[in-house]
Design an enzyme around this catalytic site. Structure first.
Site, mmCIF file in Angstrom:
data_model
loop_
_atom_site.group_PDB
_atom_site.id
_atom_site.type_symbol
_atom_site.label_atom_id
_atom_site.label_comp_id
_atom_site.label_asym_id
_atom_site.label_seq_id
_atom_site.Cartn_x
_atom_site.Cartn_y
_atom_site.Cartn_z
ATOM 1 N N HIS A 1 -2.535 21.024 -13.852
ATOM 2 C CA HIS A 1 -2.974 21.652 -14.575
ATOM 3 C C HIS A 1 -4.280 23.239 -14.363
ATOM 4 O O HIS A 1 -4.604 23.674 -15.378
ATOM 5 C CB HIS A 1 -5.037 20.596 -15.434
ATOM 6 C CG HIS A 1 -6.253 20.846 -16.350
ATOM 7 N ND1 HIS A 1 -5.487 20.913 -17.991
ATOM 8 C CD2 HIS A 1 -7.067 21.589 -16.231
ATOM 9 C CE1 HIS A 1 -6.678 21.386 -18.343
ATOM 10 N NE2 HIS A 1 -7.500 22.533 -17.526
ATOM 11 N N GLU B 1 2.147 18.988 -16.638
ATOM 12 C CA GLU B 1 1.195 18.526 -17.458
ATOM 13 C C GLU B 1 1.185 17.016 -18.668
ATOM 14 O O GLU B 1 0.315 16.419 -18.839
ATOM 15 C CB GLU B 1 0.191 19.319 -17.707
ATOM 16 C CG GLU B 1 -1.481 18.881 -18.449
ATOM 17 C CD GLU B 1 -2.339 19.913 -18.324
ATOM 18 O OE1 GLU B 1 -3.564 19.807 -18.747
ATOM 19 O OE2 GLU B 1 -2.199 21.037 -19.156
ATOM 20 N N ASN C 1 21.648 16.981 10.006
ATOM 21 C CA ASN C 1 22.529 16.111 11.015
ATOM 22 C C ASN C 1 22.696 14.553 10.865
ATOM 23 O O ASN C 1 23.648 13.402 10.831
ATOM 24 C CB ASN C 1 22.967 17.442 12.400
ATOM 25 C CG ASN C 1 23.763 18.208 12.380
ATOM 26 O OD1 ASN C 1 25.204 17.690 11.646
ATOM 27 N ND2 ASN C 1 24.030 18.441 13.264
#
Length: 667
Positions: free
Chosen positions: A46, A68, A402
């Protein structure tokens, strides 16, 4: 309102709100019933919507408005949390992040958000989510990169077409584990210049050189070569993820721009409603001031000059032996020490700035690889100098990728070994003395030391006789040696060697070190040690002939003076017995070709014992001068690769002293 005056504040605060969105979405995935998480996400979206509308960034405001609505639906149980919905929300957050990066670099934050807005609308209305096409990234590429051509560039492209040349739009995506992005870009440009001329690049050439881009860049290229020829030549450069070469039509580009202008005009009708949003007033409980990093760099440079002058005053005070001057210099030393602590504290940045992107990356990679992985982060508030933070991100990403890709097993494989189906990657950071330690650990397959040795011997990294003398940790560290990694190593030994030589080099260039511990089928631990700061360091000044050199105190174990009779020969190498350890000697006069050595006329020699991990070496010097704080200065690009020299400093008397990189001297 003159929005340009507030742009810096808008960018900083918007990035904070986007980070809140990312973090809370991760929390929501793990705990979908916690209403406080939804409230926090709703507030961030908001606020960001209102700020964006006020600043005039309509695409940013429209997308946050859609998000929102979803959070509002979650808040009142009209929408239920599920994996597909969260995937779309993460994708929307990625779009917000990309738009903010565009605004930060001077753009307008414009982006084609039709695809994700459609997906958000479907979630809001309770409809079935449409699958996102696999080539979505290619479809949105032009918008992501934001090609904007001026009249001059358009006229060049038109003239090239009239002269029989073809116009191409080339998109290059580098691999995620590519650490030297600037070098790869340079090689791509070098290849293309042999075939034609690059008219424009997005991001700009300066940004590409400074590696201010993610993994992808696009080029407008004029050439008489065909598409396949261009693509084949670019693919000769290593670490390419993908290369696309498309014809570029100036007429089509102009039509797209006209349509975009019309769309923006129609979309502006919604602006007044969004513009009425007010940015919430922040509490003044804790007052802070935002300072641009450039100002901190200027402040640090001025303080560095002060440190140099302080050293000069100390020398003059000692020479004159004047009481009042000596007292004043001592007071100045205390004050400058306090000032140094404050300045270094200001430059400190929580390592959370690096860590906060890892949960999102781990989540996405785990999903792509069909693995179940949890991440546990500790010590995210541990602070490091901003210079170190800027450099350490890529090595950490490489180690974590990895661990995800080759360390953690698939759920069924873990179950067969009697492990929980969900694997865990732990990130831990903590202070110890003047260093910060970062540990990346996993409970995966570990490292098979027998296969590591076989591969190292086969690749010529070590011979079989020496391999018999190595302990487990030394065997594991072979995977970080240059020349160890091959394509075959990825499948044979869990891919643990892929690019780790680059990781090791980067960490050592920061004055740090990395060690590895592992147990087969139990997991691996990569431990990184880093200095708190790289600018002002404590050193031991030594003398070689008539020249002065500096050895960083962080690498020194002890200094000693020994009789020449204590020096022994072992396999043509000079060594000494240091507290039961055989320590090889490095005669710095020979290493740096310094004339006028006084060693030949003395029965005793001065030795500085230095360490690199578990390895020791004795640096033989003419004499020891003493400890001093110095300002580390770079040697520049021309002398950047001088052997065993990491930089230089200006001493109190105005002379230059080179700073020895003891890591390069320890074999």
């Amino acid at each position: 309102m003159e929005t340009a005056d507030y742009l810096g504040v808008f960018i900083d605060e918007s990035n904070e709100h986007i980070n809140v969105l990312y973090d809370q979405l991760m929390e929501l995935e793990n705990n979908s019933s916690d209403s406080s998480i939804i409230d926090e996400i709703f507030r961030a979206a908001h606020t960001l919507k209102g700020m964006s509308a006020t600043m005039g960034y309509s695409d940013l405001a429209n997308l946050t408005h859609k998000m929102e609505n979803i959070f509002d639906g979650l808040k009142y149980d009209r929408i239920k949390v599920n994996t597909d919905m969260l995937d779309i929300m993460f994708e929307a957050a990625d779009h917000l992040n990309e738009m903010m990066e565009d605004i930060s670099s001077g753009g307008k934050g414009e982006k084609n958000i039709a695809q994700v807005v459609s997906q958000l609308g479907a979630i809001e209305n309770g409809e079935q989510l449409h699958s996102i096409p696999e080539n979505k990234e290619e479809e949105e590429l032009k918008t992501i990169l934001g090609l904007h051509l001026d009249d001059i560039e358009l006229s060049i492209l038109n003239e090239a077409k009239e002269r029989g040349f073809a116009n191409f739009e080339i998109t290059v995506t580098l691999r995620q584990d590519c650490l030297l992005k600037g070098a790869r870009v340079f090689m791509v440009f070098e290849v293309l210049e042999k075939l034609g001329e690059v008219i424009k690049s997005v991001p700009s050439v300066n940004d590409l050189e400074e590696e201010n881009f993610d993994q992808r860049f696009t080029l407008l290229f004029v050439s008489q070569a065909n598409t396949n020829e261009i693509k084949e030549n670019i693919n000769k450069v290593s670490e390419m993820e993908s290369v696309t070469v498309d014809s570029f039509s100036v007429d089509h580009y102009k039509k797209e721009q006209e349509n975009k202008i019309q769309d923006d005009t129609i979309g502006s009708d919604t602006q007044p409603e969004s513009a009425t949003q007010k940015t919430p007033v922040k509490s003044n409980k804790k007052q802070t001031i935002r300072v641009h990093s450039d100002k901190l760099d200027v402040l640090m440079n001025l303080f560095e000059e002060l440190v140099i002058d302080k050293g000069r005053l100390e020398q003059i005070s000692n020479e004159l032996n004047h009481k009042d001057l000596r007292d004043t210099v001592e007071h100045m030393t205390r004050v400058s020490g306090d000032l140094q602590d404050i300045i270094l504290t200001i430059r400190m940045v929580p390592i959370d700035h690096v860590f906060n992107r890892f949960p999102r990356m781990i989540r996405q990679l785990a999903k792509d690889l069909h693995k179940n992985i949890d991440v546990d982060i500790k010590g995210a508030n541990t602070e490091l100098d901003r210079t170190v933070i800027d450099e350490i991100g890529d090595p950490l990403v490489h180690l974590i990728r990895n661990a995800i890709d080759h360390g953690i097993e698939h759920p069924e494989e873990r179950a067969a070994k009697g492990k929980p189906e969900q694997g865990t990657i732990k990130l831990d950071a903590y202070h110890s003395g003047n260093h910060v330690f970062i540990q990346i650990s996993d409970d995966g397959a570990g490292i098979n030391k027998e296969k590591v040795l076989e591969k190292a011997i086969a690749n010529g990294v070590i011979d079989r006789e020496k391999s018999l003398l190595l302990n487990d940790r030394q065997i594991f560290e072979l995977i970080m040696e240059s020349g160890f990694s091959t394509a075959e190593a990825v499948s044979d030994i869990s891919g643990r060697g892929v690019g780790l030589d680059v990781v090791k080099t980067t960490i050592e260039s920061l004055g740090g070190s990395i060690t590895i511990d592992a147990q087969k089928d139990k997991g691996s631990v990569f431990s990184i040690q880093l200095p708190l700061t790289l600018t002002i360091v404590s050193v031991l000044l030594v003398e070689l002939g008539k020249e002065k050199y500096a050895v960083p105190l962080s690498t020194i174990i002890e200094t000693t003076i020994i009789h020449k009779d204590q020096v022994k020969s072992l396999h043509t190498k000079k060594v000494i017995d240091f507290r039961g350890n055989i320590v090889p000697l490095v005669f710095l006069n020979d290493t740096f070709s310094v004339s006028g050595s006084r060693l030949d006329n003395s029965e005793y020699i001065s030795v500085v014992i230095v360490k690199k991990g578990k390895k020791l070496a004795g640096l033989v010097v003419d004499s020891l001068i003493g400890q001093q704080e110095i300002v580390l200065k770079s040697l520049g690009n021309y002398l950047n690769h001088t052997f065993a020299i990491s930089g230089a400093t200006i001493l109190g008397e105005g002379k230059i002293a080179l700073i020895i990189d003891s890591n390069a001297l320890v074999k």
